[in-house]
Enzyme design. Structure first.
Site, short mmCIF file in Angstrom:
data_model
loop_
_atom_site.label_atom_id
_atom_site.label_comp_id
_atom_site.label_asym_id
_atom_site.label_seq_id
_atom_site.Cartn_x
_atom_site.Cartn_y
_atom_site.Cartn_z
N ASP A 49 -9.92 -6.35 -3.01
CA ASP A 49 -9.37 -5.23 -2.26
C ASP A 49 -10.33 -4.04 -2.30
OD1 ASP A 49 -7.83 -3.13 -1.20
OD2 ASP A 49 -5.97 -3.91 -2.09
N HIS A 102 -7.17 -6.58 1.04
CA HIS A 102 -6.00 -5.70 1.05
C HIS A 102 -4.80 -6.32 1.76
CE1 HIS A 102 -4.24 -1.81 0.30
NE2 HIS A 102 -4.01 -1.55 1.58
N SER A 134 0.83 -1.19 0.00
CA SER A 134 0.00 0.00 0.00
C SER A 134 0.88 1.25 0.00
CB SER A 134 -0.96 -0.04 1.19
OG SER A 134 -2.05 0.84 1.02
#
Length: 278
Positions: free
Chosen positions: A228, A256, A107
């Protein structure tokens, strides 16, 4: 120190250009930096605890708590931004003597990895971007929920169950407790709120241009959970068509947290990619 010793989980501290920085370091071989994301209660160990011990059997794995997160010092004068986070990771690499290394970024960590690979491609051997923002990224419901989090066990449980994992059984009482306590530690929530909401900081500005991506030629592997809800998998589909040398692996029934939800397959996939001859 082997990958299975308690010292790996406990981590250690280093003075990184005046910032006391917490990090985890194990294994021998080609060095790999593991960069965590920006969710509440995040740290290097919370993000990568299922991966570091395994991958340390083949590589030297280093996972810092990036400035503003985890157990790393939060200086009063820091201005949180992609620039300050990237500079801090460069300083970590220099302090630990990592001249050329690969990066695995989750991320926010993936966005930092992209910045580093674009700036100094000669120092980045390979790059793994997991659930990383990129071209075409918009503010999702999941991202808004992360940024609006206020510390409580119930809020942490709801956040993790709704936006991080497809399988609710992964969100155990122990995991909720660990992440909640980390998010509520002295100074943590104040820094978290400031970096994304206080106009003195610029933590939410993670944009990247097509031109920058096309000019980033470091061999790359993109990993994404199909479900996600924080960073949609469509972002990685876009990025794999822009990066000059990139593969893409999409995991079904996964959100995620690919490195947690599909840990065994993630570890194998990443190890195989990092171990390829250049």
């Amino acid at each position: 120190m082997t990958a299975t010793t308690p010292a790996l989980a406990d981590g250690r501290d280093a003075d990184v250009r005046g910032v006391r920085t917490h990090y985890h370091d194990a294994g021998t071989g080609d060095p790999v930096l593991f960069l965590h994301g920006s969710g509440p209660g995040v740290s290097g160990w919370a993000n990568w605890r299922l991966n570091l011990p395994v991958l340390a059997e083949r590589f030297r794995v280093v996972a810092p708590d990036i400035v503003g997160f985890g157990s790393t010092e939060r200086p009063d004068d820091v201005r949180y931004s992609l620039r300050s986070w990237t500079d801090h990771v460069w300083d970590v690499a220099d302090t630990l003597g990592l001249e050329r290394f690969s990066i695995v970024g989750n991320s926010l960590g993936g966005r930092i990895a992209l910045e580093m690979a674009h700036e100094r491609p000669g120092r980045v051997a390979r790059m793994v971007l997991m659930g990383s923002p990129g071209v075409g990224m918009t503010v999702t419901e999941g991202l808004r929920a992360l940024r609006a989090y206020t510390p409580s066990p119930g809020n942490m449980r709801d956040l993790l169950r709704t936006y991080f994992a497809v399988d609710p059984d992964l969100i155990t009482d122990d995991l909720v407790r660990i992440r909640y306590e980390a998010s509520a530690a002295p100074g943590v929530h104040e820094a978290y709120t400031a970096m994304f909401h206080d106009p003195r900081h610029d933590g939410g500005n993670l944009g990247i241009t097509e031109e920058q991506v096309r000019a980033t030629a470091v061999p790359s592997l993109l990993v994404h959970g199909r479900e996600d809800r924080v960073v949609p998998a469509d972002v990685s589909w876009t990025m794999v068509n822009l990066l000059p040398d990139a593969d893409l692996r999409v995991f079904a029934r996964c959100g995620h947290w690919t490195q947690i939800e599909r840990a065994d397959e993630f570890n194998t996939t990443v190890a195989d990619f990092l171990g390829r001859a250049s």
